[in-house]
Design a protein around this motif. Structure first.
Motif, short mmCIF file in Angstrom:
data_model
loop_
_atom_site.label_atom_id
_atom_site.label_comp_id
_atom_site.label_asym_id
_atom_site.label_seq_id
_atom_site.Cartn_x
_atom_site.Cartn_y
_atom_site.Cartn_z
N VAL A 428 0.86 -1.18 0.00
CA VAL A 428 0.00 0.00 0.00
C VAL A 428 0.90 1.24 0.00
O VAL A 428 1.85 1.32 0.78
CB VAL A 428 -0.90 0.04 1.25
CG1 VAL A 428 -1.80 1.27 1.23
CG2 VAL A 428 -1.74 -1.23 1.36
N HIS A 429 0.63 2.18 -0.89
CA HIS A 429 1.44 3.40 -0.95
C HIS A 429 0.62 4.63 -0.59
O HIS A 429 -0.35 4.93 -1.27
CB HIS A 429 2.03 3.59 -2.36
CG HIS A 429 2.89 2.45 -2.79
ND1 HIS A 429 4.10 2.18 -2.19
CD2 HIS A 429 2.72 1.50 -3.74
CE1 HIS A 429 4.64 1.12 -2.77
NE2 HIS A 429 3.82 0.68 -3.70
N PRO A 430 1.02 5.33 0.48
CA PRO A 430 0.39 6.62 0.78
C PRO A 430 1.03 7.71 -0.09
O PRO A 430 2.14 8.18 0.20
CB PRO A 430 0.70 6.83 2.27
CG PRO A 430 1.91 6.00 2.55
CD PRO A 430 2.00 4.93 1.51
N CYS A 480 5.78 8.86 -2.63
CA CYS A 480 5.18 7.98 -1.65
C CYS A 480 5.68 8.43 -0.28
O CYS A 480 6.85 8.74 -0.12
CB CYS A 480 5.58 6.53 -1.89
SG CYS A 480 4.91 5.43 -0.63
N GLN A 482 5.80 6.72 2.46
CA GLN A 482 6.45 5.64 3.21
C GLN A 482 7.96 5.91 3.12
O GLN A 482 8.51 5.94 2.02
CB GLN A 482 6.06 4.31 2.56
CG GLN A 482 5.93 3.14 3.51
CD GLN A 482 7.25 2.46 3.78
OE1 GLN A 482 8.32 3.04 3.62
NE2 GLN A 482 7.19 1.21 4.20
N HIS A 485 10.19 3.86 0.97
CA HIS A 485 9.88 3.94 -0.45
C HIS A 485 10.40 5.25 -1.03
O HIS A 485 11.07 5.26 -2.06
CB HIS A 485 8.37 3.81 -0.69
CG HIS A 485 7.78 2.52 -0.18
ND1 HIS A 485 6.45 2.21 -0.29
CD2 HIS A 485 8.36 1.47 0.44
CE1 HIS A 485 6.23 1.01 0.25
NE2 HIS A 485 7.37 0.55 0.70
N PHE A 490 11.07 6.41 -4.87
CA PHE A 490 9.65 6.66 -5.14
C PHE A 490 9.31 8.14 -5.02
O PHE A 490 8.59 8.58 -4.12
CB PHE A 490 8.80 5.84 -4.16
CG PHE A 490 7.42 5.48 -4.63
CD1 PHE A 490 6.64 6.38 -5.35
CD2 PHE A 490 6.88 4.24 -4.34
CE1 PHE A 490 5.36 6.05 -5.78
CE2 PHE A 490 5.60 3.90 -4.75
CZ PHE A 490 4.84 4.80 -5.48
#
Ligand SMILES: [Cu+2]
Length: 497
Positions: A428-430, A480, A482, A485, A490
């Motif tokens: 899951v990517h916020p 992202c 995270q 990430h 990312f």
């Protein structure tokens, strides 16, 4: 019973953990000189001092954290929309720092992202910034430093604080406001993680993304690669206190409490439930939702905020905490105690509940068509960088160097852009866009409208689209949230033509 006028509202950050302020003190009291309109000795409205300090998260459990003003969370800043504020940023550490004003439409030199070109707060130095706070609502500030393999840096530290920009009108009637930050400490690396991945609705996956993602992972493991590093934590806190230590949130039957909840985690998705009560969600990431709705559980990706009203109609002593038993037992909970009750705090697991952003959307509405659409594909290269997963956006990993990188996408002021994101990984990517607010416009092929955010969780092998209006010229970071990430590729940059 309900009182909606702001001046009657108590604003209390419970359980403030601090070396300067005794716990239980009204949070931010010493750090809010502008409450009276006065200035501090340096002439700034606020001073935020970055330093390594001991923080007591439970009795005799004292950890060393980089904090703001010696406390965790940092002081709650109450700002006024449209009223300029001057902040002195002091850095008492040996590392240049970036302080990011998350969710605000500020210029690049204030925003706090080196990738955009914000100057660093020098090591053992200072910066003074001035800006006009906007938009109104629940925002926050945090460090924007890269951590990489250093688990004391970046968001792993204690550099998180709430910002509340007073709106002209509050969403919903309530009696009392409570700010909560969910945050883990004492991180360690592990091979592969146990993060909950099945929290979002809809739950279906895009078969093509899943096939590609799974075969890439299989191929990597077949070559003898281990799984890329993930991060786990030894201690879990709400407002810097492990469950069982610190003051309860004291309530009265019939009270309506507006909770402002921030996931201040570096890497984790968090949930929150209060046995026997429901949350009426009135704002997401500080932006009022078109359709306030009641839910039994809140789910928040890293850096997401939920503002929700709880009607205190179930007297007792309850544990408000994470639905994950292990994390809650290791501290992710706070006691909610009704007046006149002194029994042992109880936890009752809520029904299994998937988080669906469209529940709070304008029913039946569709967003206007964009002027242009950006396609984005997110891919994980398992353990590709010294054991860390490398992340790419459209095949490109953002360089892990200090050099400025040319922007990949170009905006024209005033145009409406759609970002269509496809996730070829099981994580899951916020996803966060700096300096702009976006509108969720599509979840797994289903159009939606009216939910305004600055972070959105994109589930494994799913696709989501958001729209934003290019209304704040300057370099704009997309990433992202995270930490593992964003630190390993990312991210991408947008600029204005
Ligand atoms: Cu991510």
């Amino acid at each position: 019973m309900s009182v909606s006028r702001r001046k009657f509202i108590e604003t209390v950050g419970v359980l403030a953990s601090s070396t300067l302020v005794p716990s239980g003190t009204i949070h931010g009291a010493f750090a809010e000189p502008s409450n009276t309109g006065s200035q501090n000795e340096t002439g700034a409205d606020y001073t935020l001092r970055i330093a390594a300090t001991p923080v007591e998260i439970a009795p005799n459990r004292i950890i060393s954290l980089t904090t703001y003003n010696g406390q965790f969370p940092g002081p709650l800043l109450h700002l006024k929309e449209g009223q300029q504020v001057t902040v002195d940023l002091l850095n008492d550490t040996d590392t240049p720092e970036q302080l990011h004003w998350h969710g605000q439409l500020v210029p690049v030199d204030v925003d706090g992202a080196a990738e955009e070109g914000t100057p660093y707060i020098p090591a053992r130095g200072k910066r003074r910034i001035s800006f006009v706070p906007k938009p109104s609502g629940y925002r926050f500030y945090h460090t924007h430093n890269r951590a990489g393999g250093d688990l004391s840096a970046g968001q792993y530290s204690g550099q998180v604080g709430h910002v509340y920009i007073e709106p002209k009108r509050e969403p919903g009637n309530y009696d009392r406001e409570v700010f909560l930050v969910l945050k883990e400490f004492e991180p360690t690396f592990s091979r592969g993680g146990d993060m909950p991945q099945d929290v979002l609705s809809p739950a279906n996956k895009v078969k093509e993304l899943q096939d590609k993602g799974e075969s890439a992972m299989k191929a990597s493991l077949a070559k003898g690669m281990p799984k890329g590093y993930e991060v786990g934590y030894a201690s879990f806190t709400i407002n810097g206190r492990m469950h069982g230590h610190g003051e309860p949130i004291r309530v009265k039957t019939g009270q309506r409490v507006l909770f402002h909840v921030l996931n201040g985690s570096a890497t984790e998705i968090r949930s929150l439930a209060l046995p026997g009560h429901s949350f009426r969600v009135v704002a997401l990431d500080g932006n009022p939702v078109p359709n306030p709705a009641s839910v039994p559980v809140l789910w928040l990706g890293t850096a997401e905020r939920v503002s929700a009203i709880v009607e205190m109609n179930h007297p007792g002593v309850w544990i408000m905490g994470d639905t994950d038993d292990d994390d809650r037992r290791h501290g992710m909970g706070v006691v909610v105690e009704y007046a006149g009750h002194a029994e042992k705090a109880q936890w009752i697991a809520p029904p299994k509940f998937r988080w669906d952003y469209t529940k709070f959307a304008k029913p039946g509405a569709t967003a206007p068509s964009p002027d242009e659409t950006f396609e984005m594909m997110f891919v994980k290269d398992n353990a590709a960088v010294e054991g860390f997963n490398r992340w790419t956006i459209n095949g490109v990993a953002f360089p892990m160097t200090e050099t400025m990188v040319p922007p990949a996408l170009h905006l024209r002021e005033g145009r409406r852009y759609r970002v269509h994101m496809r996730n070829q990984s099981d994580d899951v990517h916020p996803i966060h866009l700096h300096r702009h607010v976006f509108e969720l416009t599509n979840l797994m092929g289903k159009p939606t409208a009216g939910v305004m955010k600055d972070v959105v969780m994109l589930a494994g092998y799913q696709e989501v689209a958001f729209d934003f209006v290019a209304n704040n010229p300057g370099m704009t970071l997309f990433h992202c949230h995270q930490q593992l990430h964003m630190d390993f590729g990312f991210m991408t940059l947008l600029d204005y033509l």
